[in-house]
Design an enzyme around this catalytic site. Structure first.
Site, PDB file in Angstrom:
ATOM      1  N   TYR A   1      12.241  -1.037  -8.242  1.00 51.87           N
ATOM      2  CA  TYR A   1      11.268  -1.073  -9.327  1.00 51.87           C
ATOM      3  C   TYR A   1      11.471  -2.268 -10.259  1.00 51.87           C
ATOM      4  O   TYR A   1      10.509  -2.895 -10.706  1.00 51.87           O
ATOM      5  CB  TYR A   1      11.333   0.221 -10.137  1.00 51.87           C
ATOM      6  CG  TYR A   1      10.464   1.337  -9.605  1.00 51.87           C
ATOM      7  CD1 TYR A   1       9.124   1.120  -9.298  1.00 51.87           C
ATOM      8  CD2 TYR A   1      10.971   2.623  -9.434  1.00 51.87           C
ATOM      9  CE1 TYR A   1       8.318   2.141  -8.824  1.00 51.87           C
ATOM     10  CE2 TYR A   1      10.172   3.657  -8.964  1.00 51.87           C
ATOM     11  CZ  TYR A   1       8.841   3.414  -8.661  1.00 51.87           C
ATOM     12  OH  TYR A   1       8.041   4.429  -8.202  1.00 51.87           O
ATOM     13  N   ALA A  13       4.078   8.130  -3.031  1.00 53.13           N
ATOM     14  CA  ALA A  13       5.446   8.590  -2.779  1.00 53.13           C
ATOM     15  C   ALA A  13       5.993   9.426  -3.929  1.00 53.13           C
ATOM     16  O   ALA A  13       6.549  10.514  -3.722  1.00 53.13           O
ATOM     17  CB  ALA A  13       6.357   7.392  -2.512  1.00 53.13           C
ATOM     18  N   GLU A  14       5.830   8.934  -5.163  1.00 53.27           N
ATOM     19  CA  GLU A  14       6.386   9.664  -6.305  1.00 53.27           C
ATOM     20  C   GLU A  14       5.628  10.964  -6.554  1.00 53.27           C
ATOM     21  O   GLU A  14       6.230  11.995  -6.872  1.00 53.27           O
ATOM     22  CB  GLU A  14       6.366   8.787  -7.559  1.00 53.27           C
ATOM     23  CG  GLU A  14       7.165   7.501  -7.460  1.00 53.27           C
ATOM     24  CD  GLU A  14       8.675   7.722  -7.422  1.00 53.27           C
ATOM     25  OE1 GLU A  14       9.129   8.857  -7.176  1.00 53.27           O
ATOM     26  OE2 GLU A  14       9.412   6.742  -7.631  1.00 53.27           O
ATOM     27  N   ALA A  15       4.318  10.934  -6.405  1.00 49.70           N
ATOM     28  CA  ALA A  15       3.533  12.156  -6.596  1.00 49.70           C
ATOM     29  C   ALA A  15       3.832  13.180  -5.509  1.00 49.70           C
ATOM     30  O   ALA A  15       3.751  14.392  -5.752  1.00 49.70           O
ATOM     31  CB  ALA A  15       2.044  11.824  -6.623  1.00 49.70           C
TER      32      ALA A  15
END
Length: 293
Positions: free
Chosen positions: A144, A199-201
């Site tokens: 990130y 991906a995060e959700a």
């Protein structure tokens, strides 16, 4: 002579099949006319593809990613909009993004990938519409911090949080990279939003619920979202090793207050940490420290 010819053809076909990697499973999110239910179903498809239904961590009902595979390694996600399709490539063992595909301003398909995350042959199997000559390694890393640096965010704490989230924002970011001359800042911002919206959700229903609650509008992100994202390994480890019947053996604080029950974390997918010793018992009874993607 015919026998030799048939044998030669068979040998060539055999060699070709051994050299070719099977195409990755692909799921498509229709952004031309999106709905909250379609978005949720899209995330469920991702979870169901990578999960191992025999794995139960901490007596919870949270899906767990299966053991790494040497053959079925990648997953393709297509964002289909009115101006065309942009795609992400994810590693199935952890949902880390490895590459993306978009058309340039001359309508030529091009694939961009993170260094050491995928081979050229694997990229060809993932995005077969892109010739090898149009595969390009990204100049920055997959974490990130590296992507944020290239996104050139100037407001607030200069992190991805300042960009917000939401389907309409995702559509805007896709338009910034599709059928356009490549601009690194726009590319990095697209990646930051696309990673969090997929991906995060999938990992965190908390993020999914924020998106569906505000659907399809852009909304301000929050520190809790970031804390979830950097704590996936920690949360998975705590549920794996210090949780029974969905209750932790002690209070845990992952950066947004103490929790004792795993359900309060609203998890969608846990990291693979092996098979727990009590997995067979739990199955019968129920009949990150690093800031990476």
């Amino acid at each position: 002579m015919k026998i030799y010819l048939v044998a030669a053809i068979a040998w060539i076909l055999f060699q070709s099949s051994s050299w070719t990697t099977d195409a990755a499973t692909a799921y498509t999110l229709n952004l031309a006319n999106p709905s909250a239910s379609q978005y949720s179903s899209f995330l469920d498809q991702i979870r169901n593809n990578v999960r191992d239904t025999s794995l139960i961590y901490g007596g919870t009902d949270v899906a767990v990613i299966g053991a790494p595979s040497t053959t079925d390694k990648f997953l393709r996600l297509n964002f289909q909009g009115p101006r065309g399709t942009v795609s992400l490539g994810l590693r199935r063992e952890n949902l880390y993004v490895v590459a993306y595909l978009a058309m340039d301003n001359a309508n030529v398909n091009r694939a961009y990938y993170f260094k050491n995350q995928i081979t050229s042959a694997e990229l060809t199997a993932l995005f077969p519409e892109v010739v090898v000559a149009n595969q390009k390694q990204l100049e920055y890393g997959e974490d990130y911090q590296a992507i944020e640096k290239n996104a050139k965010i100037t407001t607030g704490d200069q992190s991805r949080k300042e960009l917000g989230l939401g389907i309409n924002l995702l559509i805007t970011m896709i338009d910034g990279v599709n059928k356009k001359v490549r601009v690194v800042k726009d590319e990095a911002r697209f990646l930051l939003i696309a990673i969090q919206m997929t991906a995060e959700a999938a990992r965190f229903r908390y993020i999914q619920n924020l998106v569906t609650k505000n659907f399809p509008n852009k909304f301000d992100s929050e520190n809790k979202v970031i804390q979830f994202q950097v704590s996936w390994s920690k949360i998975s480890t705590a549920i794996f090793g210090d949780c029974k019947n969905g209750v932790f053996n002690k209070d845990y604080d992952f950066g947004f207050g103490k929790v004792r029950q795993a359900k309060d974390l609203q998890m969608g997918l846990l990291k693979y940490l092996g098979r727990p010793k009590s997995s067979s018992i739990e199955a019968n009874s129920t009949d990150d420290t690093a800031d990476v993607l």
